[in-house]
Write a protein that holds these residues in place. Structure first.
Motif, PDB file in Angstrom:
ATOM      1  N   ALA A  23      20.261   9.063  21.476  1.00 32.90           N
ATOM      2  CA  ALA A  23      19.908   9.255  20.069  1.00 32.90           C
ATOM      3  C   ALA A  23      19.436   7.935  19.474  1.00 32.90           C
ATOM      4  O   ALA A  23      20.038   6.882  19.723  1.00 32.90           O
ATOM      5  N   ILE A  24      18.365   8.014  18.686  1.00 35.90           N
ATOM      6  CA  ILE A  24      17.708   6.828  18.149  1.00 35.90           C
ATOM      7  C   ILE A  24      17.505   6.991  16.652  1.00 35.90           C
ATOM      8  O   ILE A  24      17.036   8.040  16.191  1.00 35.90           O
ATOM      9  N   SER A  25      17.843   5.951  15.899  1.00 35.31           N
ATOM     10  CA  SER A  25      17.563   5.910  14.463  1.00 35.31           C
ATOM     11  C   SER A  25      17.123   4.511  14.084  1.00 35.31           C
ATOM     12  O   SER A  25      17.685   3.521  14.586  1.00 35.31           O
ATOM     13  N   ASP A  26      16.104   4.428  13.237  1.00 36.76           N
ATOM     14  CA  ASP A  26      15.577   3.142  12.785  1.00 36.76           C
ATOM     15  C   ASP A  26      15.250   2.217  13.953  1.00 36.76           C
ATOM     16  O   ASP A  26      15.445   0.999  13.876  1.00 36.76           O
ATOM     17  N   GLY A  27      14.765   2.798  15.042  1.00 39.90           N
ATOM     18  CA  GLY A  27      14.313   2.014  16.180  1.00 39.90           C
ATOM     19  C   GLY A  27      15.399   1.536  17.117  1.00 39.90           C
ATOM     20  O   GLY A  27      15.103   0.826  18.078  1.00 39.90           O
ATOM     21  N   VAL A  28      16.646   1.940  16.870  1.00 37.89           N
ATOM     22  CA  VAL A  28      17.785   1.443  17.640  1.00 37.89           C
ATOM     23  C   VAL A  28      18.525   2.612  18.271  1.00 37.89           C
ATOM     24  O   VAL A  28      18.635   3.696  17.673  1.00 37.89           O
ATOM     25  N   ILE A  29      19.029   2.405  19.479  1.00 32.84           N
ATOM     26  CA  ILE A  29      19.860   3.421  20.144  1.00 32.84           C
ATOM     27  C   ILE A  29      21.204   3.476  19.435  1.00 32.84           C
ATOM     28  O   ILE A  29      21.938   2.477  19.368  1.00 32.84           O
ATOM     29  N   THR A  30      21.527   4.634  18.880  1.00 35.14           N
ATOM     30  CA  THR A  30      22.742   4.766  18.074  1.00 35.14           C
ATOM     31  C   THR A  30      23.898   5.415  18.823  1.00 35.14           C
ATOM     32  O   THR A  30      25.064   5.154  18.510  1.00 35.14           O
ATOM     33  N   THR A  31      23.577   6.252  19.806  1.00 34.60           N
ATOM     34  CA  THR A  31      24.657   6.858  20.589  1.00 34.60           C
ATOM     35  C   THR A  31      24.086   7.365  21.909  1.00 34.60           C
ATOM     36  O   THR A  31      22.896   7.667  22.014  1.00 34.60           O
TER      37      THR A  31
END
Length: 448
Positions: A23-31
């Motif tokens: 999962a990715i948000s704002d260009g970063v792997i979040t989970t």
């Protein structure tokens, strides 16, 4: 609500390959979750069978040549080629641009040229030449990743090599502010003794740059590291004869690292035809036995990683001298092909893909001090969908490099890049049709 979820039966994480949803948000792997986890997202993608999700390649040795020799290459073409090859970060060498990156003003020109054109992330090496010794720290503070020096003539007049005394001076200065010295290690005295008339015979070209040239130069670098404590890195190792010397330096605890390149791992002198100047590089591609020893050096950890040393020139400079190795430009255009080329050669030796990726993503990112090169929570979502079992035949007409010349032309390689993401945004899609919006700009990187 995540921006993007990518699911695959084979995702390379710190645990190795396994099924997962990223999962990715704002260009970063979040989970990172099980492949069938419920993860609300604006876009949810499942990679087809046969495609793996891996980190983007970090290539720490690329000659972009802009400004000044942009007819050889440039940031637009080089970074598009990188994206097409699954490379999400490059670090640009301080030559063959004009001016070379040996002053802060020249670094600023590089950044101005790269900023509006970069499809992937771009960092910059500085240069150490006789004229800027004693003035290297401002470049260090401006964010270059280290300082490249030649021990023999570089091939371009504006980037002269360092004498033994000047190498020592540079090392003392760089050690003083905690920087990194990266070295093209060929001994000029050996090269002078070995010089011949050139011509079309590949064996004569190799004889003009013998193993002894690398061995003598690397011995000098090791001595300088021992005396000054500078961190040093040997670029584009070609000769396996020096591996025992490097292993001994490591055992001594000296801060020295080593790279080799896809062309040294893929080709052998016995198969290079006379007049085939697309294969000319310095130091040269050596014999098959040497190539196998380089692979052993990677496997046993004496060689730390693999970088492309993408060094393009115009077709005329590379191919326009009637096959004379003494006159042709020395450099291999391999940026777009580095991942499949290395994977193909490794696969032939029974080496797994995760070993290859460790040498081209994790190790190169660690060397450069970057928070990339791995699929982990908190890392930038610089990712590649790669099909390791698909084959393709290289055609220079399909390459994104500005001058479509390559030693790999006509080779059949394993491994096809299908999609490349930078910070979670698609910057390359193999199956894209028709016009598309300009890819998001890469970031300009500064060493920390």
């Amino acid at each position: 609500m995540h921006d993007l979820v990518i699911r695959s039966a084979r995702v390379l994480t710190a645990r190795g390959f396994g099924a997962a949803a990223i999962a990715i948000s704002d260009g970063v792997i979040t989970t990172i979750e099980p492949v069938d986890a419920v993860l609300p997202a604006r876009t949810d993608i499942t990679l087809p069978a046969g495609q793996v999700l891996q980190p983007g390649v970090v290539d720490t040795h690329v000659h972009v040549n802009e400004p000044g020799r942009t007819d050889w290459e440039g940031f637009a073409s080089a970074t598009l080629a990188a994206a097409a090859g699954g490379v999400t970060t490059i670090i640009d060498m301080p030559l063959n641009s004009i001016p070379p990156t040996t002053t802060v003003a020249a670094l600023d020109l590089k950044r101005q040229a790269a900023a509006p054109q970069a499809t992937v992330n771009v960092g910059f090496w500085g240069g150490a030449i006789p004229a800027n010794l004693g003035a290297l720290q401002p470049l260090h503070e401006a964010g270059v990743f280290g300082f490249k020096a030649f021990l023999s003539p570089s091939g371009v007049d504006e980037f002269p090599h360092l004498s033994p005394a000047e190498l020592e001076t540079a090392a003392v200065e760089i050690a003083g502010f905690g920087g990194l010295l990266v070295v093209h290690a060929e001994d000029p005295a050996v090269l002078d003794r070995s010089e011949n008339a050139g011509g079309t015979a590949y064996a004569d070209f190799v004889a003009s740059r013998p193993d002894e040239a690398e061995d003598a130069a690397i011995a000098r670098v090791i001595d300088v590291v021992r005396r000054t404590g500078v961190r040093a890195h040997i670029l584009h190792l070609s000769s396996a004869t020096v591996l025992p010397r490097l292993a001994a330096a490591r055992a001594e605890g000296l801060p020295i690292t080593v790279e080799t390149c896809p062309h040294y791992l893929s080709f052998a002198a016995e198969a290079i035809a006379d007049g085939a100047t697309a294969f000319k590089c310095c130091p040269p591609i050596r014999d098959e036995g040497n190539r196998e020893l380089l692979w052993q050096g990677l496997e046993n950890g004496v060689i730390d990683f693999i970088a492309s040393d993408h060094s393009p020139a115009t077709r005329e400079l590379k191919l326009g001298h009637g096959g004379d190795f003494g006159l042709a430009w020395g450099g291999i255009s391999g940026l777009q092909l580095s991942l499949p080329a290395v994977w193909t050669a490794a696969r032939d030796r029974g080496l797994p893909l995760d070993r290859v990726l460790a040498w081209m993503t994790t190790a190169t990112a660690r060397f450069a001090g970057l928070d990339s090169g791995a699929i982990t929570v908190g890392a930038a979502a610089d990712l590649v969908a790669f099909a390791p079992d698909e084959t393709f035949t290289v055609s220079v007409d399909a390459l994104r490099h500005k001058n479509r010349v390559s030693a790999f032309d006509g080779a059949t390689l394993f491994g096809r890049v299908h999609t490349t993401w930078l910070a979670g945004a698609v910057i390359f899609a193999a199956d894209a049709t028709g016009a598309s919006a300009r890819p998001p700009a890469g970031q300009l990187l500064r060493a920390r």
